[in-house]
Design a protein around this motif. Structure first.
Motif, PDB file in Angstrom:
ATOM      1  N   TYR A 113      32.075  48.816  33.313  1.00 15.50           N
ATOM      2  CA  TYR A 113      33.548  49.633  32.437  1.00 15.50           C
ATOM      3  C   TYR A 113      34.172  48.483  32.128  1.00 15.50           C
ATOM      4  CZ  TYR A 113      37.951  52.017  32.016  1.00 15.50           C
ATOM      5  OH  TYR A 113      39.246  52.494  31.475  1.00 15.50           O
ATOM      6  N   THR A 114      34.239  47.209  32.815  1.00 18.93           N
ATOM      7  CA  THR A 114      35.106  45.986  32.226  1.00 18.93           C
ATOM      8  C   THR A 114      34.500  45.531  31.157  1.00 18.93           C
ATOM      9  OG1 THR A 114      35.706  45.589  34.768  1.00 18.93           O
ATOM     10  CG2 THR A 114      36.071  43.720  33.116  1.00 18.93           C
ATOM     11  N   ASP A 119      39.193  45.009  25.727  1.00 18.20           N
ATOM     12  CA  ASP A 119      40.459  44.726  25.738  1.00 18.20           C
ATOM     13  C   ASP A 119      41.075  44.823  27.023  1.00 18.20           C
ATOM     14  OD1 ASP A 119      40.022  47.352  25.559  1.00 18.20           O
ATOM     15  OD2 ASP A 119      41.702  47.892  24.578  1.00 18.20           O
ATOM     16  N   LEU A 120      40.482  45.360  28.102  1.00 16.60           N
ATOM     17  CA  LEU A 120      40.910  45.720  29.242  1.00 16.60           C
ATOM     18  C   LEU A 120      41.575  44.525  30.158  1.00 16.60           C
ATOM     19  CD1 LEU A 120      41.075  48.009  31.428  1.00 16.60           C
ATOM     20  CD2 LEU A 120      39.082  46.835  32.624  1.00 16.60           C
ATOM     21  N   GLY A 121      42.714  44.731  30.238  1.00 17.74           N
ATOM     22  CA  GLY A 121      43.709  43.498  31.045  1.00 17.74           C
ATOM     23  C   GLY A 121      43.956  42.264  30.131  1.00 17.74           C
ATOM     24  N   ALA A 122      43.791  42.564  28.752  1.00 18.41           N
ATOM     25  CA  ALA A 122      44.292  41.449  27.863  1.00 18.41           C
ATOM     26  C   ALA A 122      45.620  41.075  27.677  1.00 18.41           C
ATOM     27  CB  ALA A 122      43.461  41.687  26.449  1.00 18.41           C
ATOM     28  N   ARG A 123      46.293  42.470  27.758  1.00 20.68           N
ATOM     29  CA  ARG A 123      47.744  42.576  27.389  1.00 20.68           C
ATOM     30  C   ARG A 123      48.595  43.278  28.560  1.00 20.68           C
ATOM     31  NH1 ARG A 123      45.572  43.996  23.015  1.00 20.68           N
ATOM     32  NH2 ARG A 123      45.791  46.096  23.301  1.00 20.68           N
ATOM     33  N   HIS A 124      49.814  42.602  28.829  1.00 21.25           N
ATOM     34  CA  HIS A 124      50.559  43.119  29.994  1.00 21.25           C
ATOM     35  C   HIS A 124      51.294  44.146  29.452  1.00 21.25           C
ATOM     36  CE1 HIS A 124      52.197  43.095  34.102  1.00 21.25           C
ATOM     37  NE2 HIS A 124      53.450  42.932  33.516  1.00 21.25           N
ATOM     38  N   GLY A 228      42.580  35.705  29.855  1.00 19.28           N
ATOM     39  CA  GLY A 228      41.324  35.600  29.492  1.00 19.28           C
ATOM     40  C   GLY A 228      40.433  34.834  30.438  1.00 19.28           C
ATOM     41  N   PHE A 229      40.917  33.704  30.956  1.00 19.42           N
ATOM     42  CA  PHE A 229      39.927  33.189  32.116  1.00 19.42           C
ATOM     43  C   PHE A 229      39.746  33.785  33.277  1.00 19.42           C
ATOM     44  CE2 PHE A 229      39.997  30.429  35.734  1.00 19.42           C
ATOM     45  CZ  PHE A 229      38.860  29.625  35.638  1.00 19.42           C
ATOM     46  N   VAL A 230      40.828  34.579  33.590  1.00 18.67           N
ATOM     47  CA  VAL A 230      40.736  35.268  34.852  1.00 18.67           C
ATOM     48  C   VAL A 230      39.870  36.434  34.708  1.00 18.67           C
ATOM     49  CG1 VAL A 230      42.091  36.635  36.384  1.00 18.67           C
ATOM     50  CG2 VAL A 230      43.035  34.618  35.662  1.00 18.67           C
ATOM     51  N   ARG A 231      39.850  37.023  33.631  1.00 16.82           N
ATOM     52  CA  ARG A 231      38.880  38.197  33.277  1.00 16.82           C
ATOM     53  C   ARG A 231      37.583  37.746  33.360  1.00 16.82           C
ATOM     54  NH1 ARG A 231      35.855  40.670  29.261  1.00 16.82           N
ATOM     55  NH2 ARG A 231      36.046  42.976  28.990  1.00 16.82           N
ATOM     56  N   LYS A 232      37.189  36.511  32.879  1.00 19.67           N
ATOM     57  CA  LYS A 232      35.796  36.121  32.817  1.00 19.67           C
ATOM     58  C   LYS A 232      35.559  35.752  34.201  1.00 19.67           C
ATOM     59  CE  LYS A 232      36.132  33.988  28.073  1.00 19.67           C
ATOM     60  NZ  LYS A 232      36.326  32.930  27.577  1.00 19.67           N
ATOM     61  N   ALA A 233      36.389  35.241  35.028  1.00 16.46           N
ATOM     62  CA  ALA A 233      36.048  34.867  36.269  1.00 16.46           C
ATOM     63  C   ALA A 233      35.597  36.191  37.224  1.00 16.46           C
ATOM     64  CB  ALA A 233      37.091  34.077  37.108  1.00 16.46           C
ATOM     65  N   PHE A 234      36.565  37.160  36.829  1.00 21.21           N
ATOM     66  CA  PHE A 234      36.557  38.668  37.452  1.00 21.21           C
ATOM     67  C   PHE A 234      34.975  39.130  37.206  1.00 21.21           C
ATOM     68  CE2 PHE A 234      36.627  43.086  36.947  1.00 21.21           C
ATOM     69  CZ  PHE A 234      37.185  43.461  38.494  1.00 21.21           C
ATOM     70  N   VAL A 238      32.433  39.660  40.215  1.00 18.83           N
ATOM     71  CA  VAL A 238      31.921  41.187  40.364  1.00 18.83           C
ATOM     72  C   VAL A 238      30.555  41.228  40.469  1.00 18.83           C
ATOM     73  CG1 VAL A 238      31.850  43.497  39.881  1.00 18.83           C
ATOM     74  CG2 VAL A 238      34.001  42.296  39.854  1.00 18.83           C
ATOM     75  N   LEU A 239      29.826  40.658  39.243  1.00 18.67           N
ATOM     76  CA  LEU A 239      28.277  40.348  39.356  1.00 18.67           C
ATOM     77  C   LEU A 239      27.887  39.906  40.812  1.00 18.67           C
ATOM     78  CD1 LEU A 239      25.670  40.729  37.624  1.00 18.67           C
ATOM     79  CD2 LEU A 239      26.304  38.353  36.548  1.00 18.67           C
ATOM     80  N   ALA A 240      28.393  38.528  41.068  1.00 15.34           N
ATOM     81  CA  ALA A 240      27.996  38.123  42.377  1.00 15.34           C
ATOM     82  C   ALA A 240      27.876  39.084  43.505  1.00 15.34           C
ATOM     83  CB  ALA A 240      28.735  36.785  42.672  1.00 15.34           C
ATOM     84  N   LEU A 241      29.123  39.951  43.436  1.00 10.54           N
ATOM     85  CA  LEU A 241      29.218  40.616  44.457  1.00 10.54           C
ATOM     86  C   LEU A 241      28.226  41.944  44.502  1.00 10.54           C
ATOM     87  CD1 LEU A 241      33.277  41.080  44.724  1.00 10.54           C
ATOM     88  CD2 LEU A 241      31.707  40.482  46.654  1.00 10.54           C
ATOM     89  N   VAL A 242      27.898  42.284  43.245  1.00  7.00           N
ATOM     90  CA  VAL A 242      26.614  43.328  43.005  1.00  7.00           C
ATOM     91  C   VAL A 242      25.597  42.846  43.905  1.00  7.00           C
ATOM     92  CG1 VAL A 242      25.373  44.555  41.616  1.00  7.00           C
ATOM     93  CG2 VAL A 242      27.886  44.439  41.112  1.00  7.00           C
TER      94      VAL A 242
END
Length: 252
Positions: A113-114, A119-124, A228-234, A238-242
């Motif tokens: 989904y992410t 654009d998910l989480g790009a703008r507050h 943007g950095f936080v999104r990439k880290a997320f 999540v991939l590592a958690l999977v």
């Protein structure tokens, strides 16, 4: 040598956790591998006794630089505290085996989904205000609090995702709010584990110092590089958690 291994793991866990959650992905396996004969509840309690300090430090750092939606996050943190207490009590009564099997599938859905919603989480752009925002945030805190006390892996990442998807926060504000809720859920779980004697306080203190040091680095990176950095880290976490939860659930 055992202490060196887990203290080093706590340092890296604090860094990852401060950015987007998921520090347990590093620290818990290190504890279980280093102390294979220990009671699982003791390792869980010791893990939280260390990670709560790094998460608290990251919350303070974020609150100084990001406008924290206190009116929604404080009730959410209170709900998370109550939920985590219930979850930690439940894990002493019921096996989390079914949840362990379902977790990788839920994480895969979140990951796709992410990735699909670039654009998910790009703008507050908070969707609600007032009572609606408080209610939605509190339900998130309660649900993830129960999960954190009962099982735990990926709680910070789940919080970030739901604050982005449900409340409309960007990844940076969601990470800040998730830290506050996560501190509350950790305190509740520590209180219950400690009341049953399931915390190694000396080791937890040494790990806490390392966790705060890692948290300083992680929060600095997140605040310096933004949503943007936080999104990439997320996505990476999540991939590592999977991979980790899928291996634990179906291959071990």
């Amino acid at each position: 040598m055992d202490w060196f291994i887990v203290i080093t793991a706590s340092l890296f866990a604090g860094c990852v956790d401060a950015i987007v959650g998921g520090g347990g992905l590093i620290l818990l396996p290190a504890l279980f591998a280093t102390f294979p004969n220990a009671v699982p509840a003791t390792l869980l309690g010791t893990n939280k006794s260390a990670s709560v300090w790094g998460t608290s430090f990251a919350t303070w750092r974020f609150a100084r630089r990001v406008t924290m939606p206190w009116q929604a996050m404080l009730p959410a943190a209170a709900a998370g505290f109550a939920g985590s207490w219930v979850g930690a009590w439940a894990v002493t009564m019921v096996s989390p085996e079914l949840l362990r099997k379902a977790l990788p599938l839920v994480l895969v859905a979140i990951l796709f989904y992410t990735l699909a919603r670039k654009d998910l989480g790009a703008r507050h752009q908070p969707r609600w205000g007032g009572r609606h925002e408080i209610l939605a945030a509190s339900l998130i805190g309660l649900g993830l609090g129960i999960y954190d006390g009962f099982f735990g892996p990926g709680t910070g990442s789940f919080l970030v995702f739901l604050l982005v998807r449900v409340l409309g926060y960007d990844f940076l504000h969601a990470s800040a709010g998730a830290k506050l809720i996560n501190v509350s859920t950790n305190i509740a779980a520590i209180a219950l584990f400690a009341s049953k004697g399931h915390v190694w306080w000396q080791l937890g203190l040494a790990m806490a110092v390392a966790n705060v040091a890692g948290s300083f680095l992680g929060s600095w990176l997140a605040l310096r590089h933004g949503a943007g950095f936080v999104r990439k880290a997320f996505i990476v976490v999540v991939l590592a958690l999977v991979l980790k939860t899928g291996y634990d659930a179906f291959l071990v």
